[in-house]
Design a protein around this motif. Structure first.
Motif: not given
Length: 207
Positions: A168, A185, A187, A196-198, A200
């Protein structure tokens, strides 16, 4: 083997694609594997790894993408631009990259995959001029501020930036100015990928 990996990943992403689209995605994957040996299009060498790191990662944003005309900035070998072009044949996609080898690959992919809705362009974002787009996607841009500063002139007022990020990006969001507003945003849970991937989603505010 690759088909099984892809279809299993699509199930986990809760995406339903026709057999034709799955075949097209696999044809793109095969092209990427073949060209990567000579042109070094991506640091990912393992064809199996490419399914998760490239295809499923790109496909994970599909439910969130809005707009009829989309610009994919710094698309590289067509990520996420080509998977989006395959999955949304009724929308148009402009894939922008400054690297000649990568845009040659995109041109070949357009021909072989018969992607009439996809236009590759070799140019730097600062010098590229076109009617404003409904949405701008990016998977590899340096920072959110760089993405906005470099390409806001190409986005319609009330259009959206869709920036693919890892963790994030709290610090990057704090650097954005009053021309834009972070709408959401999301996830992203990419099958087989641990990090982790987000995504935006940023709106360009009307003047």
């Amino acid at each position: 083997m690759y088909k099984a990996l892809l279809t299993k990943g699509l199930t986990k992403l809760d995406l339903e694609l026709s057999d034709d689209k799955i075949d097209q995605l696999l044809a793109y994957h095969a092209l990427l594997v073949k060209w990567n040996k000579a042109y070094n299009l991506t640091a990912v060498r393992d064809p199996e790894e490419m399914i998760g790191r490239h295809l499923l990662d790109s496909l994970s944003i599909l439910p969130h993408i809005e707009g009829q005309r989309i610009l994919d900035v710094g698309t590289g070998p067509g990520l996420p631009g080509i998977p989006m072009s395959i999955c949304f044949p009724d929308r148009t996609f402009t894939l922008l990259d400054s690297n000649g080898k990568k845009t040659r690959f995109l041109t070949q992919a357009k021909i072989e995959l018969k992607l009439a809705n996809m236009t590759p362009v070799q140019a730097r974002i600062e010098s590229f001029d076109a009617p404003p787009f409904d949405g701008i996607t990016s998977r590899a841009f340096a920072t959110l501020k760089d993405m906005v500063d470099g390409s806001i002139h190409l986005l319609k007022p009330n259009g959206y930036f869709f920036a693919m990020k890892g963790v994030y990006p709290e610090d990057e969001i704090a650097q954005l100015d009053q021309r834009v507003s972070v709408v959401d945003c999301f996830p992203l849970h990419v099958p087989g990928e641990d990090g982790q991937r987000h995504l935006v989603k940023i709106s360009r505010l009307a003047e």
